[in-house]
Design a protein around this motif. Structure first.
Motif, PDB file in Angstrom:
ATOM      1  N   GLY A  49       0.811  -1.158  -0.117  1.00  0.00           N
ATOM      2  CA  GLY A  49       0.003   0.006   0.102  1.00  0.00           C
ATOM      3  C   GLY A  49       0.916   1.135  -0.005  1.00  0.00           C
ATOM      4  N   THR A  50       2.357   1.127  -0.531  1.00  0.00           N
ATOM      5  CA  THR A  50       2.954   2.437  -0.387  1.00  0.00           C
ATOM      6  C   THR A  50       4.102   2.063  -1.640  1.00  0.00           C
ATOM      7  OG1 THR A  50       4.330   3.835   0.622  1.00  0.00           O
ATOM      8  CG2 THR A  50       4.438   1.600   1.325  1.00  0.00           C
ATOM      9  N   SER A  51       4.963   3.102  -1.763  1.00  0.00           N
ATOM     10  CA  SER A  51       5.882   2.906  -2.937  1.00  0.00           C
ATOM     11  C   SER A  51       6.863   2.301  -2.389  1.00  0.00           C
ATOM     12  CB  SER A  51       6.310   4.404  -3.433  1.00  0.00           C
ATOM     13  OG  SER A  51       7.131   4.960  -2.410  1.00  0.00           O
ATOM     14  N   ILE A  52       7.739   1.449  -3.275  1.00  0.00           N
ATOM     15  CA  ILE A  52       8.857   1.004  -2.947  1.00  0.00           C
ATOM     16  C   ILE A  52       9.995   1.841  -2.300  1.00  0.00           C
ATOM     17  CG2 ILE A  52      10.866  -0.464  -3.890  1.00  0.00           C
ATOM     18  CD1 ILE A  52       8.883  -1.838  -5.609  1.00  0.00           C
ATOM     19  N   SER A  53      10.005   3.183  -2.450  1.00  0.00           N
ATOM     20  CA  SER A  53      10.959   3.903  -2.067  1.00  0.00           C
ATOM     21  C   SER A  53      10.764   4.145  -0.453  1.00  0.00           C
ATOM     22  CB  SER A  53      10.923   5.340  -2.545  1.00  0.00           C
ATOM     23  OG  SER A  53      11.341   5.093  -3.995  1.00  0.00           O
TER      24      SER A  53
END
Ligand code: S3P
Length: 195
Positions: A49-53
């Motif tokens: 539910g979020t970016s890989i960064s």
């Protein structure tokens, strides 16, 4: 290494450094062969539910690698074109998963190789998206090239070792890459490319 293989292949795994064009080639190849495309990084982002960064920043690389291995293992089970993240070959467990799948005769691994300058140019189009390149600070062109060169040097042998086919992709569009891979994995379905 690059002899066409019989069309028993069910899964094509694209490996290669960040910016080599795995995701766009996977989408093109999926169109050509009529198979589903799975983007491992995208599947992981859906789950977390979020970016890989952001995930790297909060939970660290090891936590990401554990997720990556689980997704790789799951995705190798069905017929698909699989775009992996550039670091998938760094884990021995992942290389063993790929080797087992290749031994079954149902999976081909394709390395999309590119020169450091090509990779750096493409990586710089998405600033901050690659935590292992510019996750901690903004890099200039020379610093990006140097980071890519060092990481690529450490990983090249793994990409080559895992690959059934190597495609030099610097001068190729994603469509051309897809045509070459399709002619290799499904020769009866795809005429050889004319370029
Ligand atoms: C990584 C590559 C990225 C992503 C993560 C780690 C790597 O994927 O999985 O940032 O270690 O090379 P792309 O190759 O799609 O950029």
């Amino acid at each position: 290494m690059s002899e066409p293989v019989p069309s028993s292949i069910q899964t094509v795994v694209l490996v290669g450094f960040m910016g080599c064009g795995k995701s766009s080639a996977a989408r093109r190849l999926a169109q050509l062969l009529g198979w589903p495309a799975i983007d491992l990084d995208h599947a992981i982002e859906q789950e977390i539910g979020t970016s890989i960064s952001q995930y790297f920043a909060c939970c660290g690389e090891n936590a990401f690698r554990a997720l990556e291995t689980r997704h790789l293992e799951q995705s190798l089970r069905g017929r698909s074109i699989l775009a992996t993240g550039g670091g998938v070959v760094t884990r021995e467990q992942n290389r063993a998963l790929l080797k087992d799948a290749q031994r079954s005769g149902l999976t081909s691994v394709v390395y999309l190789r590119a020169q450091p300058q090509t990779l750096a140019t493409r990586i710089r189009r998405q600033p901050g998206a690659r935590p292992l390149i510019d996750g901690e600070r903004v890099l200039d062109w020379a610093q990006t090239c140097e980071r890519v060169r060092v990481l690529l040097e450490a990983r090249s042998h793994w990409y080559e070792e895992c690959a059934d086919l190597i495609v030099d992709s610097d001068e190729l569009s994603s469509h051309q890459v897809a045509q070459i891979v399709a002619a290799y994995v499904a020769p009866e379905q795809t005429p050889p490319p004319l370029f």
